[in-house]
Design an enzyme around this catalytic site. Structure first.
Site, PDB file in Angstrom:
ATOM      1  N   CYS A  21     -20.152  -6.667   1.866  1.00 19.27           N
ATOM      2  CA  CYS A  21     -19.599  -5.335   2.073  1.00 19.27           C
ATOM      3  C   CYS A  21     -18.236  -5.290   1.392  1.00 19.27           C
ATOM      4  O   CYS A  21     -17.449  -6.227   1.524  1.00 19.27           O
ATOM      5  CB  CYS A  21     -19.460  -5.050   3.559  1.00 19.27           C
ATOM      6  SG  CYS A  21     -18.685  -3.450   3.950  1.00 19.27           S
TER       7      CYS A  21
ATOM      8  N   CYS B 202       0.832  -1.203   0.000  1.00 17.23           N
ATOM      9  CA  CYS B 202       0.000   0.000   0.000  1.00 17.23           C
ATOM     10  C   CYS B 202       0.871   1.259   0.000  1.00 17.23           C
ATOM     11  O   CYS B 202       1.770   1.404   0.834  1.00 17.23           O
ATOM     12  CB  CYS B 202      -0.917   0.013   1.218  1.00 17.23           C
ATOM     13  SG  CYS B 202      -2.028   1.444   1.244  1.00 17.23           S
TER      14      CYS B 202
ATOM     15  N   CYS C 220      -1.485   1.668  10.411  1.00 14.30           N
ATOM     16  CA  CYS C 220      -1.665   0.485   9.572  1.00 14.30           C
ATOM     17  C   CYS C 220      -0.362  -0.254   9.313  1.00 14.30           C
ATOM     18  O   CYS C 220       0.618   0.331   8.820  1.00 14.30           O
ATOM     19  CB  CYS C 220      -2.315   0.881   8.247  1.00 14.30           C
ATOM     20  SG  CYS C 220      -2.654  -0.533   7.177  1.00 14.30           S
TER      21      CYS C 220
ATOM     22  N   CYS D 250      -0.664   5.800   6.369  1.00 13.96           N
ATOM     23  CA  CYS D 250      -1.506   5.786   7.562  1.00 13.96           C
ATOM     24  C   CYS D 250      -0.725   5.229   8.756  1.00 13.96           C
ATOM     25  O   CYS D 250      -0.236   4.103   8.719  1.00 13.96           O
ATOM     26  CB  CYS D 250      -2.757   4.958   7.317  1.00 13.96           C
ATOM     27  SG  CYS D 250      -3.710   5.495   5.872  1.00 13.96           S
TER      28      CYS D 250
ATOM     29  N   CYS E  78     -17.159  -9.247   4.391  1.00 10.05           N
ATOM     30  CA  CYS E  78     -16.497  -7.988   4.057  1.00 10.05           C
ATOM     31  C   CYS E  78     -15.222  -8.256   3.254  1.00 10.05           C
ATOM     32  O   CYS E  78     -14.272  -8.846   3.785  1.00 10.05           O
ATOM     33  CB  CYS E  78     -16.159  -7.228   5.331  1.00 10.05           C
ATOM     34  SG  CYS E  78     -17.563  -6.988   6.442  1.00 10.05           S
TER      35      CYS E  78
ATOM     36  N   ARG F  97     -20.730  -1.317  15.642  1.00 13.93           N
ATOM     37  CA  ARG F  97     -19.999  -2.579  15.644  1.00 13.93           C
ATOM     38  C   ARG F  97     -18.722  -2.454  16.457  1.00 13.93           C
ATOM     39  O   ARG F  97     -17.925  -1.539  16.233  1.00 13.93           O
ATOM     40  CB  ARG F  97     -19.661  -2.996  14.212  1.00 13.93           C
ATOM     41  CG  ARG F  97     -19.000  -4.365  14.107  1.00 13.93           C
ATOM     42  CD  ARG F  97     -18.689  -4.736  12.662  1.00 13.93           C
ATOM     43  NE  ARG F  97     -19.777  -4.352  11.799  1.00 13.93           N
ATOM     44  CZ  ARG F  97     -19.633  -3.592  10.709  1.00 13.93           C
ATOM     45  NH1 ARG F  97     -18.444  -3.160  10.362  1.00 13.93           N
ATOM     46  NH2 ARG F  97     -20.679  -3.290   9.983  1.00 13.93           N
TER      47      ARG F  97
ATOM     48  N   CYS G 109     -21.094   2.563   5.177  1.00 14.87           N
ATOM     49  CA  CYS G 109     -20.488   2.119   6.433  1.00 14.87           C
ATOM     50  C   CYS G 109     -19.241   2.959   6.664  1.00 14.87           C
ATOM     51  O   CYS G 109     -18.367   3.039   5.792  1.00 14.87           O
ATOM     52  CB  CYS G 109     -20.133   0.641   6.333  1.00 14.87           C
ATOM     53  SG  CYS G 109     -19.201  -0.024   7.728  1.00 14.87           S
TER      54      CYS G 109
END
Length: 332
Positions: free
Chosen positions: A147, A71, A78, A75, A115, A277, A207
Site C-alpha cells: 500500500c 511537510c 499532524c 493539518c 504501507c 481497520r 483505501c
C-alpha cells in the site's frame, strides 16, 4: 428499555447490513448515542456482520514512515505539518535498502500488507521513481501486498504506481466535508475525493478512512461513514486522534473507549463488507478495551505509526490468539 428490546434494536441494524440496506441517519446517531450498558449487545450485532464477511480472521498491516516532517501542509492533527512544533524526525525519502528492510520487518510481524507512507502534499516525480524502484523489488522477492500513501497524485502518477505493482493506495478523507476547513486549509476535501477516484480508475484498491476526535459532531461521523460507502473504498482505517503536544489539536483530548467502540460498530453497519481497520491512536483511546474492537473491525496496524509509538507486536498477536481469532496472511 429492557435488554431484549435493546438487543432486537441492534440486531435489526445487523440484518439491514447483511441485506445490503444502509441504515438511516437516525439509526446511526442511535449507535453513537447508545448507553454504555448497551455496548456489548451493540458489538455482538456488529460481530455478526463482521463474521459473515471475514469470519474470525484479522488482517495485519505495517507502516513505514518513508519521509518524515518537511511537510508544507497545515493539518491540525499532524506532528509533521508546517504548523507543528512537535519534535519529530525530519528526513527526505528513505533509500531503497531501508524500504526493503522495512518490508522484511513487516513479514516478521506477520503483516500481510506493507504501507509506504510519505509526508507532503504529494510526491515529486523523483520521489515516485524511488518508491517504484523499491516496490518492484519487494514484489519480486517477498510475499507482501503493498500500500502506498504519498499524498495527492497528479498527472500519470496513479498509473505508474499501478504498473509498478502497488496493490492499494491510501488517501484518507480524515474528517467530514463540513469540518474540513477547521482542520486544514492547504488542500480541500474534494481534492482528496479526486485522488481516491484516480486510484480506482487505475485498478488499485482504494483505501480511505477517518480520524475521530477532531471536533466533529455525531452527525458528521455518520456522514463520514456514508461518504466512504459512496466512494466504495475497499479499506477503511479508523484513527482516533492522538493529540500530540505542539500540534494545533494538542488540547483536543481523547475519545472515550466506549465511544470508540460505538464508532467502529457504526462503520461496520454502514460499510458492512469493507475492511475496517483499527488504526492510529487505538492504544491511547481504546486502552484496555482494544480486544473488543476486533468484534467490529477485522484489521490492525502493528508496530509504530508515523511519529507515535504503537504497542509491542507480541501484544497484538496475543490479543488475536486470546480472542480465538487468527491472523490472515498475505491478504489485502
Amino acid at each position: 428499555m429492557n435488554t431484549i428490546i435493546v438487543d432486537l434494536k441492534w440486531q435489526s441494524l445487523a440484518q439491514k447490513a447483511l441485506q445490503g440496506e444502509c441504515i438511516i441517519l437516525e439509526e446511526g446517531l442511535a449507535v453513537l448515542e447508545a448507553d454504555n450498558d448497551e455496548v456489548l449487545l451493540l458489538l455482538q450485532a456488529a460481530f455478526q456482520v463482521r463474521k459473515h464477511f471475514y469470519g474470525k480472521k484479522v488482517k495485519l498491516n505495517m507502516i513505514i514512515n518513508a519521509k518524515s516532517g518537511l511537510c508544507p501542509e497545515d493539518c491540525g492533527y499532524c506532528s509533521q505539518s508546517i504548523v507543528s512544533t512537535a519534535p519529530v524526525a525530519k528526513y527526505t525519502l528513505l533509500d531503497k535498502d531501508t524500504l526493503l528492510a522495512g518490508a522484511r520487518e513487516a513479514l516478521a510481524r506477520k503483516a500481510g500488507t506493507y504501507c509506504i507512507v510519505a509526508a507532503g502534499k504529494g510526491p515529486t516525480d523523483k520521489e515516485l521513481d524511488q518508491v517504484i524502484d523499491a516496490v518492484k523489488e519487494i514484489r519480486e522477492t517477498m510475499p507482501l501486498k503493498i500500500c502506498a500513501c504519498l499524498g495527492i497524485l497528479k498527472g500519470n502518477q496513479a498509473e505508474r504506481l499501478a504498473e509498478a505493482g502497488v496493490h492499494r493506495y491510501n488517501h484518507n478523507l480524515n474528517t467530514s466535508k463540513a469540518n474540513y476547513t477547521a482542520i486544514t486549509t492547504t488542500h480541500t476535501y474534494d481534492q482528496r475525493v479526486e485522488t481516491v477516484d484516480q486510484v480506482k480508475s487505475q485498478g488499485m484498491s482504494p483505501c480511505s478512512g477517518v480520524i475521530i476526535g477532531m471536533g466533529e459532531t455525531h452527525q458528521e461521523i455518520v456522514e463520514m461513514a456514508y461518504a466512504l460507502r459512496e466512494l466504495n473504498v475497499d479499506s477503511i482505517p479508523i484513527n482516533f486522534l492522538n493529540a500530540v503536544p505542539g500540534t494545533p489539536l494538542e488540547h483536543a483530548g481523547r475519545t472515550p473507549s466506549m465511544k470508540a467502540l460505538k464508532v467502529l460498530a457504526l462503520f461496520r453497519f454502514i460499510c458492512p463488507s469493507k475492511e475496517i481497520r483499527v488504526a492510529g491512536g487505538r492504544e491511547v483511546n481504546l486502552r484496555t478495551l482494544q480486544p473488543l474492537s476486533l468484534y467490529a473491525a477485522n484489521s490492525l496496524f502493528v508496530g509504530d505509526y508515523l511519529t507515535t509509538a504503537g504497542q509491542d507486536v507480541t501484544a497484538d498477536h496475543q490479543i488475536i490468539e486470546d480472542l480465538g481469532f487468527e491472523i490472515e496472511l498475505n491478504a489485502l
